[in-house]
Design a protein around this motif. Structure first.
Motif, PDB file in Angstrom:
ATOM      1  N   ALA A 180      -2.620   0.788 -10.365  1.00  0.00           N
ATOM      2  CA  ALA A 180      -3.698   0.214 -11.381  1.00  0.00           C
ATOM      3  C   ALA A 180      -3.589  -1.036 -10.667  1.00  0.00           C
ATOM      4  O   ALA A 180      -4.165  -1.880 -10.695  1.00  0.00           O
ATOM      5  CB  ALA A 180      -3.301   0.683 -12.557  1.00  0.00           C
ATOM      6  N   ASP A 181      -1.941  -1.379 -10.570  1.00  0.00           N
ATOM      7  CA  ASP A 181      -1.596  -2.769 -10.303  1.00  0.00           C
ATOM      8  C   ASP A 181      -2.221  -3.805  -9.413  1.00  0.00           C
ATOM      9  O   ASP A 181      -2.932  -4.132  -9.497  1.00  0.00           O
ATOM     10  CB  ASP A 181      -0.493  -3.067 -10.579  1.00  0.00           C
ATOM     11  CG  ASP A 181       0.713  -4.752 -10.273  1.00  0.00           C
ATOM     12  OD1 ASP A 181      -0.365  -6.061 -11.449  1.00  0.00           O
ATOM     13  OD2 ASP A 181       0.837  -5.131  -9.404  1.00  0.00           O
ATOM     14  N   PHE A 182      -1.887  -3.065  -8.519  1.00  0.00           N
ATOM     15  CA  PHE A 182      -2.418  -3.045  -7.055  1.00  0.00           C
ATOM     16  C   PHE A 182      -4.233  -3.292  -6.437  1.00  0.00           C
ATOM     17  O   PHE A 182      -4.185  -3.914  -5.928  1.00  0.00           O
ATOM     18  CB  PHE A 182      -2.149  -1.292  -5.773  1.00  0.00           C
ATOM     19  CG  PHE A 182      -2.242  -2.341  -4.783  1.00  0.00           C
ATOM     20  CD1 PHE A 182      -1.718  -2.973  -3.781  1.00  0.00           C
ATOM     21  CD2 PHE A 182      -2.670  -0.662  -4.019  1.00  0.00           C
ATOM     22  CE1 PHE A 182      -2.215  -2.786  -2.024  1.00  0.00           C
ATOM     23  CE2 PHE A 182      -3.342  -1.306  -1.762  1.00  0.00           C
ATOM     24  CZ  PHE A 182      -2.633  -2.485  -1.728  1.00  0.00           C
ATOM     25  N   ALA A 242       0.396  -1.383  -0.206  1.00  0.00           N
ATOM     26  CA  ALA A 242       0.151  -0.261  -0.139  1.00  0.00           C
ATOM     27  C   ALA A 242       1.393   1.788   0.128  1.00  0.00           C
ATOM     28  O   ALA A 242       0.807   2.604  -0.895  1.00  0.00           O
ATOM     29  CB  ALA A 242      -1.278  -0.188   1.037  1.00  0.00           C
ATOM     30  N   HIS A 243       1.842   1.213   1.057  1.00  0.00           N
ATOM     31  CA  HIS A 243       2.803   2.729   1.159  1.00  0.00           C
ATOM     32  C   HIS A 243       3.329   2.520  -0.389  1.00  0.00           C
ATOM     33  O   HIS A 243       3.578   3.528  -1.007  1.00  0.00           O
ATOM     34  CB  HIS A 243       3.871   2.208   2.013  1.00  0.00           C
ATOM     35  CG  HIS A 243       5.059   3.355   1.670  1.00  0.00           C
ATOM     36  ND1 HIS A 243       5.824   2.602   1.313  1.00  0.00           N
ATOM     37  CD2 HIS A 243       5.427   4.619   2.334  1.00  0.00           C
ATOM     38  CE1 HIS A 243       6.845   4.105   1.306  1.00  0.00           C
ATOM     39  NE2 HIS A 243       6.293   5.084   2.060  1.00  0.00           N
ATOM     40  N   ASP A 244       3.850   1.652  -1.350  1.00  0.00           N
ATOM     41  CA  ASP A 244       4.761   1.727  -2.441  1.00  0.00           C
ATOM     42  C   ASP A 244       3.301   2.260  -3.328  1.00  0.00           C
ATOM     43  O   ASP A 244       4.201   2.873  -4.155  1.00  0.00           O
ATOM     44  CB  ASP A 244       5.812   0.377  -2.929  1.00  0.00           C
ATOM     45  CG  ASP A 244       7.049  -0.215  -2.041  1.00  0.00           C
ATOM     46  OD1 ASP A 244       7.071   0.755  -1.316  1.00  0.00           O
ATOM     47  OD2 ASP A 244       7.418  -0.840  -2.155  1.00  0.00           O
ATOM     48  N   THR A 245       1.891   1.508  -3.708  1.00  0.00           N
ATOM     49  CA  THR A 245       1.226   2.462  -4.277  1.00  0.00           C
ATOM     50  C   THR A 245       1.822   4.530  -4.766  1.00  0.00           C
ATOM     51  O   THR A 245       1.752   4.762  -5.635  1.00  0.00           O
ATOM     52  CB  THR A 245      -0.028   2.402  -4.008  1.00  0.00           C
ATOM     53  OG1 THR A 245      -0.424   3.222  -2.802  1.00  0.00           O
ATOM     54  CG2 THR A 245       0.086   0.876  -4.158  1.00  0.00           C
ATOM     55  N   PRO A 258       9.568  -2.592  -9.686  1.00  0.00           N
ATOM     56  CA  PRO A 258       8.627  -1.955  -9.047  1.00  0.00           C
ATOM     57  C   PRO A 258       7.825  -1.420  -9.778  1.00  0.00           C
ATOM     58  O   PRO A 258       6.993  -0.912  -8.512  1.00  0.00           O
ATOM     59  CB  PRO A 258      10.362  -0.733  -9.785  1.00  0.00           C
ATOM     60  CG  PRO A 258      10.682  -0.603 -10.705  1.00  0.00           C
ATOM     61  CD  PRO A 258      10.705  -2.169 -10.715  1.00  0.00           C
ATOM     62  N   LEU A 259       7.160  -1.710 -10.396  1.00  0.00           N
ATOM     63  CA  LEU A 259       5.759  -1.738 -10.561  1.00  0.00           C
ATOM     64  C   LEU A 259       4.745  -2.555 -10.523  1.00  0.00           C
ATOM     65  O   LEU A 259       3.557  -2.304 -10.050  1.00  0.00           O
ATOM     66  CB  LEU A 259       5.861  -0.728 -12.474  1.00  0.00           C
ATOM     67  CG  LEU A 259       6.399   0.471 -12.387  1.00  0.00           C
ATOM     68  CD1 LEU A 259       5.747   0.821 -13.949  1.00  0.00           C
ATOM     69  CD2 LEU A 259       6.341   1.592 -11.802  1.00  0.00           C
TER      70      LEU A 259
END
Lengths: 241, 241
Positions: A136-138, A111-114, B117-118
């Motif tokens: 979007a991937d998350f 969540a943080h890395d979004t 990373p994505l």
């Protein structure tokens, strides 16, 4: 003696998972870094521990309980669980509760890395395009995978689907509540849709929010509002159309 | 009965942290997913557990020991530690060892995200530019921060700087060895430089590599070579010039 919780002031962040357990148990605790320097509290008091302790935590949050100093959110909860009456009785179930908590931890990182897919040294504004792709991937793959897992383990709990482990409240229930809160703040449209397909998760979230001490806490000033400095941030552009 | 380790075949990945503990202890274990379907092993046997267990792990690796099924690398090691004689004696030190392991876990996530990373749904080739930026940050800021922390906690260990916890080998020592191995494979120039400034980490790494059972294991076919499907990948372009 009161527990001492150390975490960055101004955000819920990872500290909130610990706070919810302390609040539900109704025990005394000092939120050290939110205190005032003239009382020997504040951020400097926190950094002093990190710089000087024999067992220095790599990062906040960490907890001091007398001689014990423990960092890492999931380890703090593993330590606190039995003291707060928020852990299952059997060793096997305690390990299962901890395993669930570690999976919560994994989702929190994602969540943080979004909003920070490239570097925490850069502002969100400097990695907005990459954030949009990661978010979007998350939303499409990762939140559903985690939510389905939580729904499944509620469904398979032999003691009933009201709790993650056993027949009563344990600390992972509180953390799942917080995950749903945070993700719903960050991605409201996505979560509204997903929660329809994960009714047991939705129901556990609602039940936790109605617990008297949690309800009081959520309405108090101790509960820091979600904001765009924390882990769960609401940037409308990250939820797409 | 032999321990059953479940992890994706073909890569060291997170499973390797568990494998090293099992190998150092010299106990019998079955690496289930690397076995053959005609023996009831292989990937399908692994997926069956994930799909059917009452306490399904969110992801591999996980371990079966009789009736106990446990996922999450750090939780597996926390469970195995006492059985393998690889954990400290006191409760406080056990919590500290676990906290160190959870910090290893954090670094492993970040190492993985340098090449993804994505999204893990995309190939590395589809996120190369972003990977280069994330890897640059990882090399410049993150690896040094973690390495300094490991050096500091070795330095502050009251029982001496040969081990992370107490005066003898525990499972986080094995995991720090593996971290140094993996990061040195992925970022050889960076690590060669950093290890000069973290001599205690370098020395612990070397000491672990010389332990008889570890040495035998590393030369065996059970040790899967590093490769570009795993967590630690060597893409020269990610190390810059």
């Amino acid at each position: 003696m009161a527990y001492e919780l150390y975490y960055w002031p101004g955000i819920q962040g990872r500290g909130e998972f610990v706070r919810l357990a302390l609040e539900e148990a109704g025990v005394d605790y000092v939120d050290v870094a939110r205190g005032s320097a003239k009382d020997g509290l504040g951020i400097r008091a926190m950094l002093r521990v990190m710089n000087e302790a024999a067992h220095p935590p790599f990062a906040a949050p960490f907890l001091r309980d007398g001689d014990v100093l423990v960092g890492q959110t999931a380890a703090i909860l593993f330590y606190l669980g039995p003291k707060l009456g928020l852990t299952p009785k059997s060793e096997t179930d305690r390990l299962w509760a901890h395993q669930i908590q570690l999976t919560v931890t994994d989702l929190v990182v994602e969540a943080h890395d979004t909003h920070h897919p490239l570097s925490i040294e850069l502002y969100y504004e400097d990695q907005k395009d990459e954030a949009a792709r990661r978010a979007a991937d998350f939303r499409k793959h990762r939140i559903p995978k985690f939510m389905d897992w939580f729904e499944t383990i509620l469904d398979r709990n032999p003691a009933g689907d009201a709790h993650l482990v056993g027949r009563s409240l344990t600390y992972p229930d509180l953390s799942l509540f917080q995950l749903v809160e945070g993700l719903s703040y960050a991605f409201p449209k996505t979560m509204k849709r997903l929660l329809k397909d994960t009714p047991r998760v939705a129901s556990l979230h609602d039940a936790v929010s109605r617990r008297p001490r949690i309800k009081t806490y959520l309405q108090s000033e101790r509960r820091i509002p979600f904001n765009e400095d924390g882990i769960f941030r609401h940037y409308p552009e990250l939820e797409g159309q």
